[in-house]
Design a protein around this motif. Sequence first.
Motif, PDB file in Angstrom:
ATOM      1  N   UNK A  17       0.827  -1.201   0.000  1.00  0.00           N
ATOM      2  CA  UNK A  17       0.000   0.000   0.000  1.00  0.00           C
ATOM      3  C   UNK A  17       0.862   1.251   0.000  1.00  0.00           C
ATOM      4  N   UNK A  18       0.761   2.043  -1.068  1.00  0.00           N
ATOM      5  CA  UNK A  18       1.562   3.261  -1.189  1.00  0.00           C
ATOM      6  C   UNK A  18       0.810   4.510  -0.753  1.00  0.00           C
ATOM      7  N   UNK A  19      -0.521   4.421  -0.680  1.00  0.00           N
ATOM      8  CA  UNK A  19      -1.322   5.602  -0.381  1.00  0.00           C
ATOM      9  C   UNK A  19      -1.803   6.315  -1.623  1.00  0.00           C
ATOM     10  N   UNK A  20      -1.451   5.789  -2.815  1.00  0.00           N
ATOM     11  CA  UNK A  20      -1.879   6.386  -4.065  1.00  0.00           C
ATOM     12  C   UNK A  20      -3.247   5.889  -4.506  1.00  0.00           C
ATOM     13  N   UNK A  21      -3.707   6.381  -5.639  1.00  0.00           N
ATOM     14  CA  UNK A  21      -5.049   6.074  -6.145  1.00  0.00           C
ATOM     15  C   UNK A  21      -5.271   4.576  -6.320  1.00  0.00           C
ATOM     16  N   UNK A  22      -4.337   3.920  -6.987  1.00  0.00           N
ATOM     17  CA  UNK A  22      -4.530   2.519  -7.344  1.00  0.00           C
ATOM     18  C   UNK A  22      -4.508   1.588  -6.136  1.00  0.00           C
ATOM     19  N   UNK A  23      -3.467   1.702  -5.328  1.00  0.00           N
ATOM     20  CA  UNK A  23      -3.386   0.794  -4.178  1.00  0.00           C
ATOM     21  C   UNK A  23      -4.476   1.101  -3.155  1.00  0.00           C
ATOM     22  N   UNK A  43       8.335   2.683   4.310  1.00  0.00           N
ATOM     23  CA  UNK A  43       8.844   4.039   4.434  1.00  0.00           C
ATOM     24  C   UNK A  43      10.335   4.039   4.115  1.00  0.00           C
ATOM     25  N   UNK A  44      10.690   4.774   3.067  1.00  0.00           N
ATOM     26  CA  UNK A  44      12.096   4.869   2.671  1.00  0.00           C
ATOM     27  C   UNK A  44      12.427   6.324   2.374  1.00  0.00           C
ATOM     28  N   UNK A  45      13.672   6.552   2.006  1.00  0.00           N
ATOM     29  CA  UNK A  45      14.088   7.918   1.659  1.00  0.00           C
ATOM     30  C   UNK A  45      13.409   8.423   0.406  1.00  0.00           C
ATOM     31  N   UNK A  46      12.802   7.538  -0.364  1.00  0.00           N
ATOM     32  CA  UNK A  46      12.177   7.926  -1.619  1.00  0.00           C
ATOM     33  C   UNK A  46      10.726   8.367  -1.464  1.00  0.00           C
ATOM     34  N   UNK A  47      10.122   8.137  -0.296  1.00  0.00           N
ATOM     35  CA  UNK A  47       8.714   8.477  -0.098  1.00  0.00           C
ATOM     36  C   UNK A  47       8.571   9.784   0.677  1.00  0.00           C
ATOM     37  N   UNK A  52       2.789   8.849   3.495  1.00  0.00           N
ATOM     38  CA  UNK A  52       2.541   8.041   4.693  1.00  0.00           C
ATOM     39  C   UNK A  52       1.302   8.537   5.425  1.00  0.00           C
ATOM     40  N   UNK A  53       1.140   9.856   5.503  1.00  0.00           N
ATOM     41  CA  UNK A  53      -0.051  10.403   6.171  1.00  0.00           C
ATOM     42  C   UNK A  53      -1.325   9.967   5.446  1.00  0.00           C
ATOM     43  N   UNK A  54      -1.305  10.036   4.117  1.00  0.00           N
ATOM     44  CA  UNK A  54      -2.473   9.622   3.335  1.00  0.00           C
ATOM     45  C   UNK A  54      -2.756   8.137   3.507  1.00  0.00           C
ATOM     46  N   UNK A  55      -1.699   7.330   3.493  1.00  0.00           N
ATOM     47  CA  UNK A  55      -1.863   5.889   3.622  1.00  0.00           C
ATOM     48  C   UNK A  55      -2.462   5.537   4.991  1.00  0.00           C
ATOM     49  N   UNK A  56      -1.932   6.139   6.030  1.00  0.00           N
ATOM     50  CA  UNK A  56      -2.429   5.860   7.377  1.00  0.00           C
ATOM     51  C   UNK A  56      -3.878   6.315   7.528  1.00  0.00           C
ATOM     52  N   UNK A  57      -4.205   7.465   6.943  1.00  0.00           N
ATOM     53  CA  UNK A  57      -5.569   7.995   7.019  1.00  0.00           C
ATOM     54  C   UNK A  57      -6.561   7.059   6.344  1.00  0.00           C
ATOM     55  N   UNK A  69       6.755  -0.497   7.448  1.00  0.00           N
ATOM     56  CA  UNK A  69       8.070  -1.129   7.408  1.00  0.00           C
ATOM     57  C   UNK A  69       9.094  -0.092   6.956  1.00  0.00           C
ATOM     58  N   UNK A  70      10.319  -0.237   7.381  1.00  0.00           N
ATOM     59  CA  UNK A  70      11.368   0.702   6.986  1.00  0.00           C
ATOM     60  C   UNK A  70      12.358   0.033   6.041  1.00  0.00           C
ATOM     61  N   UNK A  71      12.809   0.807   5.065  1.00  0.00           N
ATOM     62  CA  UNK A  71      13.758   0.289   4.079  1.00  0.00           C
ATOM     63  C   UNK A  71      14.785   1.363   3.757  1.00  0.00           C
ATOM     64  N   UNK A  72      16.055   1.045   3.927  1.00  0.00           N
ATOM     65  CA  UNK A  72      17.132   1.962   3.539  1.00  0.00           C
ATOM     66  C   UNK A  72      17.454   1.693   2.075  1.00  0.00           C
ATOM     67  N   UNK A  73      16.727   2.348   1.178  1.00  0.00           N
ATOM     68  CA  UNK A  73      16.887   2.048  -0.249  1.00  0.00           C
ATOM     69  C   UNK A  73      18.240   2.490  -0.794  1.00  0.00           C
ATOM     70  N   UNK A  74      18.870   3.474  -0.153  1.00  0.00           N
ATOM     71  CA  UNK A  74      20.166   3.936  -0.643  1.00  0.00           C
ATOM     72  C   UNK A  74      21.277   2.930  -0.381  1.00  0.00           C
ATOM     73  N   UNK A  75      20.991   1.953   0.476  1.00  0.00           N
ATOM     74  CA  UNK A  75      21.977   0.902   0.729  1.00  0.00           C
ATOM     75  C   UNK A  75      21.774  -0.306  -0.186  1.00  0.00           C
TER      76      UNK A  75
END
Length: 248
Positions: A17-23, A43-47, A52-57, A69-75
Motif C-alpha cells: 500500500x503506497x497511499x496512491x489512487x490505485x493501491x 517508508x524509505x528515503x524515496x517516499x 505516509x499520512x495519506x496511507x495511514x488515514x 516497514x522501513x527500508x534503507x533504499x540507498x543501501x
Amino acid sequence: MTLQEFFTLHPKAAVAFSGGVDSAYLLYAAKKYARQTKAYYVKSQFQPHFELRDAAKLAQELGVDFKILKQDVLSVPHVKENRADRCYFCKKAIFQTIMASARADGFPVLLDGTNASDDAKTRPGMRAMAELSVLSPLRECGLTKPEIRRLSKEAGLFTWDKPAYACLATRIFTGEEITAEKLVAAEAAEDYLFSLGFQDFRVRTHNGHAMLQLPLLQLARVLAYRSDIVAELKKYYQTVSLDLEARG
C-alpha cells in the motif's frame, strides 16, 4: 474476472500500500471482498511524508490493519548510482521486505496496485514484481486508471482525484548519484510549491540546479510567484529554472 471473483480465489491476501489512487482502491476492494487482508507501507528515503499520512488515514477510514516497514533504499546495490534500471532493484528490495513481513503474519499472497493502463515495457519495477510472484488484481481484472478513479469516487475514497506522484528518486536525473540530501531538498521544494497551490508538477535537479516542470495551465501562476519561489528554492539549489516544455 471481477475483483470479487479474484478475492474468492485469494481470500487471504496482503496489500502493498503506497497511499496512491490505485493501491487505495485495491485495499478498499480487499477489505470488501477478501476474508482477511492487511496493508503494508514501506517508508524509505524515496517516499515523501505526505504519502505516509495519506496511507495511514485511508487505512484507518477503511478499518484495515496497517503496518509500516522501513527500508534503507540507498543501501540497496545499484540504487544510489541511479542507473536506468534503478527501479528494478529498488522495487525488488521493497517487495522482498513486504513479502517477508506478510508471510510472517500468515499471508500467502502479496498484491500490488498496478493497473491495466500501466505499460510493463516502461516500468522495470514490474519485472521485479513478476519475479517475486506479486499479483496485480487491478491489471488482471482489466481496470484502467480512469475507471479506478471513477470507482474510487463512487466508493467515497478521498484518493479518487489524487494526482499521480512518482517517488522522489525520479527528481534526480538518471546517471547522477542519489543522496539523502538531494531527496530532502526535492521534498522541501515541492512541499513549498504545494503550499502555493501548485499541483501535478516536479522539481527536478541536476548537479545542484533545480528545474520546475509544471502543467501548461500553471505557467502563468509560477511567474506570478517567481520571486518568492526563487528565494525559497535557492535555499537548496544553486539556480532555479523553468522547463518551457510543459507537462501536458
